[in-house]
Design an enzyme around this catalytic site. Structure first.
Site, PDB file in Angstrom:
ATOM      1  N   GLU A 204      66.262 -44.284   8.689  1.00 30.17           N
ATOM      2  CA  GLU A 204      65.724 -42.886   8.980  1.00 30.17           C
ATOM      3  C   GLU A 204      64.240 -42.910   9.544  1.00 30.17           C
ATOM      4  O   GLU A 204      63.333 -42.085   9.176  1.00 30.17           O
ATOM      5  CB  GLU A 204      65.770 -42.257   7.451  1.00 30.17           C
ATOM      6  CG  GLU A 204      67.113 -41.942   6.843  1.00 30.17           C
ATOM      7  CD  GLU A 204      67.230 -41.418   5.384  1.00 30.17           C
ATOM      8  OE1 GLU A 204      65.999 -41.163   4.903  1.00 30.17           O
ATOM      9  OE2 GLU A 204      67.983 -41.118   5.071  1.00 30.17           O
ATOM     10  N   ASN A 257      70.057 -47.225  10.462  1.00 29.05           N
ATOM     11  CA  ASN A 257      70.660 -46.408   9.579  1.00 29.05           C
ATOM     12  C   ASN A 257      70.213 -45.048   9.693  1.00 29.05           C
ATOM     13  O   ASN A 257      69.141 -44.820   9.404  1.00 29.05           O
ATOM     14  CB  ASN A 257      70.970 -46.968   8.110  1.00 29.05           C
ATOM     15  CG  ASN A 257      71.941 -46.456   7.441  1.00 29.05           C
ATOM     16  OD1 ASN A 257      73.201 -46.208   7.837  1.00 29.05           O
ATOM     17  ND2 ASN A 257      71.454 -45.962   6.011  1.00 29.05           N
ATOM     18  N   HIS A 293      76.553 -38.210   5.106  1.00 29.97           N
ATOM     19  CA  HIS A 293      76.529 -37.105   4.099  1.00 29.97           C
ATOM     20  C   HIS A 293      76.665 -35.716   4.661  1.00 29.97           C
ATOM     21  O   HIS A 293      76.066 -34.987   5.461  1.00 29.97           O
ATOM     22  CB  HIS A 293      75.162 -37.079   3.588  1.00 29.97           C
ATOM     23  CG  HIS A 293      74.514 -38.247   3.001  1.00 29.97           C
ATOM     24  ND1 HIS A 293      75.407 -38.750   1.598  1.00 29.97           N
ATOM     25  CD2 HIS A 293      73.847 -39.228   3.303  1.00 29.97           C
ATOM     26  CE1 HIS A 293      74.717 -39.864   1.412  1.00 29.97           C
ATOM     27  NE2 HIS A 293      73.871 -40.269   2.351  1.00 29.97           N
ATOM     28  N   GLU A 322      77.264 -44.041   4.139  1.00 31.37           N
ATOM     29  CA  GLU A 322      77.220 -43.317   2.788  1.00 31.37           C
ATOM     30  C   GLU A 322      77.934 -42.463   2.797  1.00 31.37           C
ATOM     31  O   GLU A 322      77.569 -41.253   2.266  1.00 31.37           O
ATOM     32  CB  GLU A 322      75.462 -43.018   2.927  1.00 31.37           C
ATOM     33  CG  GLU A 322      74.582 -44.141   2.944  1.00 31.37           C
ATOM     34  CD  GLU A 322      73.143 -43.937   2.886  1.00 31.37           C
ATOM     35  OE1 GLU A 322      72.861 -42.805   2.522  1.00 31.37           O
ATOM     36  OE2 GLU A 322      72.336 -44.712   3.356  1.00 31.37           O
ATOM     37  N   ASP A 324      79.984 -39.153   1.867  1.00 35.89           N
ATOM     38  CA  ASP A 324      80.406 -38.157   0.703  1.00 35.89           C
ATOM     39  C   ASP A 324      80.712 -36.848   1.434  1.00 35.89           C
ATOM     40  O   ASP A 324      79.981 -36.342   2.288  1.00 35.89           O
ATOM     41  CB  ASP A 324      79.333 -38.126  -0.276  1.00 35.89           C
ATOM     42  CG  ASP A 324      78.012 -37.959  -0.033  1.00 35.89           C
ATOM     43  OD1 ASP A 324      77.550 -37.457   0.916  1.00 35.89           O
ATOM     44  OD2 ASP A 324      77.049 -38.504  -0.491  1.00 35.89           O
TER      45      ASP A 324
HETATM   46  C1  XIL Z   1      69.650 -41.921  -2.871  1.00 35.33           C
HETATM   47  C2  XIL Z   1      70.259 -42.520  -4.255  1.00 35.33           C
HETATM   48  O1  XIL Z   1      71.376 -42.472  -4.184  1.00 35.33           O
HETATM   49  C3  XIL Z   1      69.598 -41.688  -5.341  1.00 35.33           C
HETATM   50  O2  XIL Z   1      70.100 -42.403  -6.664  1.00 35.33           O
HETATM   51  C4  XIL Z   1      68.044 -41.770  -5.204  1.00 35.33           C
HETATM   52  O3  XIL Z   1      67.721 -40.969  -6.113  1.00 35.33           O
HETATM   53  C5  XIL Z   1      67.733 -41.277  -3.556  1.00 35.33           C
HETATM   54  O4  XIL Z   1      68.197 -41.863  -2.833  1.00 35.33           O
HETATM   55  N1  XIL Z   1      70.186 -41.399   2.120  1.00 35.33           N
HETATM   56  C6  XIL Z   1      69.856 -43.023   1.886  1.00 35.33           C
HETATM   57  C7  XIL Z   1      69.895 -43.509   0.369  1.00 35.33           C
HETATM   58  O5  XIL Z   1      69.739 -43.831   2.897  1.00 35.33           O
HETATM   59  O6  XIL Z   1      69.072 -44.439   0.162  1.00 35.33           O
HETATM   60  C8  XIL Z   1      69.751 -42.202  -0.568  1.00 35.33           C
HETATM   61  O7  XIL Z   1      70.176 -42.684  -1.798  1.00 35.33           O
HETATM   62  C9  XIL Z   1      70.760 -41.147  -0.004  1.00 35.33           C
HETATM   63  C10 XIL Z   1      70.216 -40.646   1.359  1.00 35.33           C
END
Ligand code: XIL
Length: 421
Positions: A204, A257, A293, A322, A324
Site C-alpha cells: 500500500e 501488494n 477486499h 486478501e 473477502d
Molecule cells: C488487518 C488484520 O486482518 C487486522 O487483524 C488488523 O487489525 C489490521 O490489519 N490490508 C492488509 C492487511 O494488507 O494487513 C490488513 O490486515 C487488512 C487490510
C-alpha cells in the site's frame, strides 16, 4: 492489547478527514472507488446481481454440501487462508477444541497460510536491532509440519499502528534511513528464506489517485500518510525494499501488494508505471498482489479481469492476497441483507466463483501466484470491527462460525473445476 490497537485505529480513522483512504481503514476502498469510478456498490445495484433479497432468515448460517475433499487439490496454485497466530486471541495454534477444529479445516482445504498480523514489521522488528521471530517461527514450524507454504506479509507497511518504533524514532538523514531499511528487510527476508514462498515486500504505497502516500511526521493525523516516504524523502524506499528483499532471499517471489487496484482509477496505472520502471532498471519484482477486499456488486468482473491482464502483459505474477466479500457493503449506506439468507449465500457463492473464474481466465498457469482468503470463519473477519455497524451482517468468508462450509466455498471450488458459476 487488541482493544488498545482497535482504539488506535479508531483514533486514526477519526483523524482521517472526509477524503481519507487509509489503506487499513478503507480496504476494498469502496468509499473512494465509488466516488471516482462510478462503479461502486453504492450506485444502486443492491446486491450486485440484481436479485431481490427475499430469502427466509437463517439464524445459524447457510451450509453447503461439499462434493470434494480438499479445496486446494482442485487448484494448480496455492490456495491460502490468512490466520491469527502467536499472541493473538484467535491464534490457530491455541490449544483447546476450537483451535483443533480450526486447524482441521485449514489442513483439509488450504495449502498456504498468511499471517494476518504477526509477520508485519512491528511484530518482527520493533526496536532497532532486536528481532523477535518466536511467534512467526512457531507458525512456520506448523506450516512446514503440515506440508503447506507460507506467504510473508509484509516487509514494509505504512499503516500507523503497525509501524515499528525504530521507524517512528528515527532521527537521521535519508541515506541512513535507507541503510536501516535495507538491513531490516534483508535480515527478515534472510531469516525466512527457504520457508517463505513469497513476500509482500511493500504494502500500500499508493493512494487511489495514483499519487504516492507522502510523508508527514505524525502519521496518526493522516491515514493517507506514509512515514517511509517521509523518512526516505521520496519514493526511493520502494526500490530499496525490493533490492533488499532479493538480497535476503534470492528465491522468494517478491510482490507489491495493494487494495483498490481493480477500479483502475489511478492506482493500478501508477503501480504499472512503477513495474515498468523497475523492469527497465533491473529492480527485482515478481508479482502484484491484489488484496481484493471487494463487494458483491463492486468492482465489475470485467474490470477485475482487465486489471489482472495488465499485470500479466508485463510478465508478472498475479496473486489474490486478501480476498473477502461481505454480503452487505458497509460503505453503501444501505443494508441489502438483514441476515444471512439463502439468497445472500447464493449471491456470495456466485461472486466468489466469478472472481476465481476471472483469475483463471486472465492469468496463465505460470503466472498464478495463488488465491488467499482473509480469514477462516465469518466472525473472525477484520471487516467486522473495522467497518461494520453493530447488527449489520458481514459474513464475508468461506466458513460459518461453527466452521461448516458455506456455499461460497462451493463457488470457489466450482470455478476451480471450471464449472459454470
Ligand atoms: C488487518 C488484520 O486482518 C487486522 O487483524 C488488523 O487489525 C489490521 O490489519 N490490508 C492488509 C492487511 O494488507 O494487513 C490488513 O490486515 C487488512 C487490510
Amino acid at each position: 492489547m487488541k482493544t488498545f490497537l482497535l482504539l488506535l485505529v479508531m483514533f486514526s480513522l477519526a483523524g482521517c478527514g472526509s477524503s481519507s483512504s487509509d489503506p487499513l481503514d478503507t480496504p476494498g476502498g469502496p468509499s473512494n472507488g465509488n466516488a471516482t469510478n462510478g462503479n461502486g456498490a453504492g450506485n444502486g445495484n443492491s446486491n450486485g446481481n440484481g436479485e431481490p433479497d427475499d430469502g427466509p432468515a437463517e439464524p445459524t448460517g447457510v451450509t453447503a454440501e461439499l462434493d470434494f475433499d480438499h479445496l486446494h487439490a482442485l487448484a494448480d496454485f496455492p490456495v491460502g487462508i490468512a490466520v491469527s497466530a502467536g499472541g493473538e486471541s484467535r491464534s490457530i495454534l491455541r490449544s483447546g477444541e476450537r483451535g483443533d477444529q480450526e486447524r482441521a479445516v485449514i489442513e483439509q482445504h488450504f495449502n498456504q497460510l498468511t499471517a494476518g498480523n504477526i509477520m508485519k514489521m512491528s511484530y518482527l522488528h520493533n526496536q532497532w536491532g532486536s528481532y523477535t521471530y518466536g511467534e512467526a517461527n512457531a507458525l512456520r514450524d506448523y506450516v512446514e509440519a503440515e506440508g503447506m507454504t507460507l506467504h510473508g506479509h509484509a516487509l514494509l507497511w505504512h499503516s500507523c499502528y503497525q509501524v515499528p518504533q525504530w521507524v517512528r524514532d528515527f532521527d537521521g538523514d535519508r541515506d541512513t534511513f535507507l541503510d536501516q531499511l535495507t538491513t531490516h528487510i534483508q535480515t527478515v527476508a534472510a531469516e525466512f528464506a527457504g520457508s517463505v514462498e513469497s513476500w509482500d515486500v511493500v504494502n500500500e504505497a499508493f493512494l487511489d489517485s495514483g499519487e504516492y502516500r507522502t510523508g508527514i511526521e505524525n502519521c496518526w493525523n493522516d491515514g493517507d500518510a506514509s512515514i517511509f516516504y517521509e523518512r526516505a524523502e521520496g519514493p526511493g524506499y520502494l526500490e530499496t525494499a525490493f533490492l533488499a528483499a532479493r538480497a535476503g532471499d534470492p528465491s522468494a517471489d517478491l510482490y507489491y501488494n495493494d487494495f483498490n487496484l481493480v477500479p483502475n482509477d489511478g492506482k493500478l496505472a501508477a503501480v504499472l508505471d512503477m513495474v515498468d520502471d523497475f523492469q527497465a532498471r533491473d529492480i527485482p519484482i515478481d508479482g502484484i498482489g491484489f488484496q481484493m477486499h471487494i463487494q458483491l456488486g463492486w468492482p465489475s468482473i470485467n474490470n477485475i479481469r482487465a486489471s489482472f491482464e495488465q499485470v500479466v502483459e508485463r510478465g508478472l505474477k498475479v496473486k489474490i492476497t486478501e480476498l473477502d466479500i461481505p454480503i452487505n457493503n458497509p460503505f453503501s449506506g444501505q443494508v441489502d441483507y438483514e441476515s444471512f439468507t439463502q439468497a445472500a449465500a447464493d449471491a456470495q457463492r456466485r461472486r466468489y466463483c466469478q472472481v476465481v473464474e476471472a483469475y483463471l481466465e486472465a492469468v496463465p498457469e505460470t503466472l498464478r501466484g495463488g488465491v488467499t482468503v482473509w480469514g477462516l470463519a465469518d466472525g473472525d473477519s477484520w471487516l467486522i470491527d473495522h467497518f461494520f455497524d453493530d447488527g449489520v451482517e458481514a459474513r464475508p468468508l468461506l466458513f460459518n462460525d461453527d466452521l461448516t462450509p458455506k456455499p461460497a466455498l462451493m463457488g470457489v471450488a466450482d470455478a476451480l473445476r471450471e464449472r459454470d458459476c
